[in-house]
Design a protein around this motif. Sequence first.
Motif, PDB file in Angstrom:
ATOM      1  N   ARG A  19       0.813  -1.219   0.000  1.00  0.00           N
ATOM      2  CA  ARG A  19       0.000   0.000   0.000  1.00  0.00           C
ATOM      3  C   ARG A  19       0.845   1.268   0.000  1.00  0.00           C
ATOM      4  NH1 ARG A  19      -4.527  -1.664   4.504  1.00  0.00           N
ATOM      5  NH2 ARG A  19      -5.802  -3.004   3.177  1.00  0.00           N
ATOM      6  N   GLY A  20       2.144   1.114  -0.090  1.00  0.00           N
ATOM      7  CA  GLY A  20       2.987   2.286  -0.251  1.00  0.00           C
ATOM      8  C   GLY A  20       3.792   2.712   0.954  1.00  0.00           C
ATOM      9  N   ILE A  21       3.682   1.998   2.075  1.00  0.00           N
ATOM     10  CA  ILE A  21       4.543   2.315   3.212  1.00  0.00           C
ATOM     11  C   ILE A  21       5.959   1.880   2.850  1.00  0.00           C
ATOM     12  CG2 ILE A  21       5.005   1.934   5.653  1.00  0.00           C
ATOM     13  CD1 ILE A  21       2.397   3.420   5.136  1.00  0.00           C
ATOM     14  N   SER A  22       6.886   2.827   2.839  1.00  0.00           N
ATOM     15  CA  SER A  22       8.233   2.526   2.345  1.00  0.00           C
ATOM     16  C   SER A  22       9.336   2.815   3.350  1.00  0.00           C
ATOM     17  CB  SER A  22       8.501   3.319   1.060  1.00  0.00           C
ATOM     18  OG  SER A  22       8.400   4.714   1.293  1.00  0.00           O
ATOM     19  N   ASP A  23       9.037   3.516   4.427  1.00  0.00           N
ATOM     20  CA  ASP A  23      10.051   3.833   5.425  1.00  0.00           C
ATOM     21  C   ASP A  23      10.546   2.533   6.068  1.00  0.00           C
ATOM     22  OD1 ASP A  23      11.193   4.426   8.085  1.00  0.00           O
ATOM     23  OD2 ASP A  23      10.596   6.492   7.653  1.00  0.00           O
ATOM     24  N   LYS A  24      11.825   2.233   5.891  1.00  0.00           N
ATOM     25  CA  LYS A  24      12.369   0.953   6.361  1.00  0.00           C
ATOM     26  C   LYS A  24      12.305   0.818   7.874  1.00  0.00           C
ATOM     27  CE  LYS A  24      15.444   0.233   2.416  1.00  0.00           C
ATOM     28  NZ  LYS A  24      16.851   0.074   1.954  1.00  0.00           N
ATOM     29  N   ARG A  25      12.497   1.924   8.582  1.00  0.00           N
ATOM     30  CA  ARG A  25      12.436   1.861  10.040  1.00  0.00           C
ATOM     31  C   ARG A  25      11.008   1.585  10.521  1.00  0.00           C
ATOM     32  NH1 ARG A  25      13.421   6.383  12.746  1.00  0.00           N
ATOM     33  NH2 ARG A  25      14.125   5.252  14.602  1.00  0.00           N
ATOM     34  N   VAL A  26      10.043   2.167   9.863  1.00  0.00           N
ATOM     35  CA  VAL A  26       8.636   1.912  10.211  1.00  0.00           C
ATOM     36  C   VAL A  26       8.273   0.460   9.930  1.00  0.00           C
ATOM     37  CG1 VAL A  26       6.232   2.458   9.653  1.00  0.00           C
ATOM     38  CG2 VAL A  26       7.916   4.308   9.876  1.00  0.00           C
ATOM     39  N   LEU A  27       8.673  -0.041   8.782  1.00  0.00           N
ATOM     40  CA  LEU A  27       8.373  -1.433   8.442  1.00  0.00           C
ATOM     41  C   LEU A  27       9.036  -2.387   9.428  1.00  0.00           C
ATOM     42  CD1 LEU A  27       8.744  -1.235   4.554  1.00  0.00           C
ATOM     43  CD2 LEU A  27       6.619  -1.424   5.848  1.00  0.00           C
ATOM     44  N   ALA A  28      10.263  -2.075   9.843  1.00  0.00           N
ATOM     45  CA  ALA A  28      10.966  -2.926  10.803  1.00  0.00           C
ATOM     46  C   ALA A  28      10.272  -2.902  12.160  1.00  0.00           C
ATOM     47  CB  ALA A  28      12.413  -2.475  10.945  1.00  0.00           C
ATOM     48  N   ALA A  29       9.794  -1.727  12.565  1.00  0.00           N
ATOM     49  CA  ALA A  29       9.081  -1.614  13.832  1.00  0.00           C
ATOM     50  C   ALA A  29       7.785  -2.412  13.807  1.00  0.00           C
ATOM     51  CB  ALA A  29       8.790  -0.140  14.140  1.00  0.00           C
ATOM     52  N   MET A  30       7.065  -2.314  12.713  1.00  0.00           N
ATOM     53  CA  MET A  30       5.805  -3.053  12.585  1.00  0.00           C
ATOM     54  C   MET A  30       6.055  -4.554  12.561  1.00  0.00           C
ATOM     55  SD  MET A  30       3.329  -0.793  12.554  1.00  0.00           S
ATOM     56  CE  MET A  30       1.941  -1.731  11.903  1.00  0.00           C
ATOM     57  N   ALA A  31       7.206  -4.956  12.038  1.00  0.00           N
ATOM     58  CA  ALA A  31       7.540  -6.380  11.974  1.00  0.00           C
ATOM     59  C   ALA A  31       7.993  -6.926  13.318  1.00  0.00           C
ATOM     60  CB  ALA A  31       8.641  -6.610  10.935  1.00  0.00           C
ATOM     61  N   SER A  32       8.412  -6.051  14.213  1.00  0.00           N
ATOM     62  CA  SER A  32       8.967  -6.515  15.480  1.00  0.00           C
ATOM     63  C   SER A  32       7.991  -6.453  16.654  1.00  0.00           C
ATOM     64  CB  SER A  32      10.225  -5.716  15.823  1.00  0.00           C
ATOM     65  OG  SER A  32       9.911  -4.363  16.092  1.00  0.00           O
ATOM     66  N   VAL A  33       7.024  -5.549  16.619  1.00  0.00           N
ATOM     67  CA  VAL A  33       6.124  -5.391  17.767  1.00  0.00           C
ATOM     68  C   VAL A  33       5.047  -6.479  17.748  1.00  0.00           C
ATOM     69  CG1 VAL A  33       4.423  -3.896  18.890  1.00  0.00           C
ATOM     70  CG2 VAL A  33       6.518  -2.914  17.925  1.00  0.00           C
ATOM     71  N   PRO A  34       4.919  -7.236  18.834  1.00  0.00           N
ATOM     72  CA  PRO A  34       3.948  -8.348  18.900  1.00  0.00           C
ATOM     73  C   PRO A  34       2.522  -7.841  19.119  1.00  0.00           C
ATOM     74  CG  PRO A  34       5.101  -8.151  20.979  1.00  0.00           C
ATOM     75  CD  PRO A  34       5.733  -7.134  20.059  1.00  0.00           C
ATOM     76  N   ARG A  35       1.829  -7.520  18.044  1.00  0.00           N
ATOM     77  CA  ARG A  35       0.492  -6.939  18.134  1.00  0.00           C
ATOM     78  C   ARG A  35      -0.468  -7.824  18.933  1.00  0.00           C
ATOM     79  NH1 ARG A  35      -2.897  -3.181  15.324  1.00  0.00           N
ATOM     80  NH2 ARG A  35      -4.992  -3.967  14.872  1.00  0.00           N
ATOM     81  N   HIS A  36      -0.280  -9.142  18.887  1.00  0.00           N
ATOM     82  CA  HIS A  36      -1.196 -10.052  19.571  1.00  0.00           C
ATOM     83  C   HIS A  36      -1.189  -9.856  21.085  1.00  0.00           C
ATOM     84  CE1 HIS A  36       2.712 -12.092  19.287  1.00  0.00           C
ATOM     85  NE2 HIS A  36       2.400 -12.711  20.425  1.00  0.00           N
TER      86      HIS A  36
END
Length: 218
Positions: A19-36
Amino acid sequence: MDQWTTARAETVEQQLHRRGISDKRVLAAMASVPRHIFVPESQVNRAYWDGPLSIGYGQTISQPYVVALTCELLEISENAKVLEIGAGSGYAAAVLENLAHKVISIDRLQELVSLSRENLKRAGCRNVEVICADGTLGCPAEAPFDAIAVAAGAPAVPDSLKKQLKVGGRLVIPVGRSKRQQDLIRIERLSETEFKTDNLGAVAYVPLVGAEGWTDAG
């Protein structure tokens, strides 16, 4: 990888990157935080669903894409101090902590302050302070802020929040005349008296209640 690591990776690729989110730091943060960790037990199987989920008390945990978009729009540096209005269950604060030096998160409901503190502790977050207060008034004691994220819709941009931005800082907030439908607005402080405003399009948030917001949540 366990099921949650896989779920986060899929969320980042399918819901964010495509969907166009490209900031690598943001993507890394979203990949690391356990939303569950930040959703009610009854919602765990939908933790990485592409949409908001109820967390009780008439509040929601925001859609992953909206959290990522807000973070990207704020352009947060590693040494930034960030103010979040609407702690909810603590999820967005955990993502923000991965991007910033310090996060102050405010919620008007003590039940959610307690919940977010517990969830953040479980997630290993150490640089987030959660406060029970009127978020529309910001946090003058900690101002100014490099970035302010507001997770509820206001009838207008609270002056208190604009005043607590550093020059060069950014504020992202949903604004609209309806309590259930708004436009996502980004404000950048250019000088002591000048602000730049961008409209990012229609969104739907719960109401921002307080002295400089709506008078009630209905």
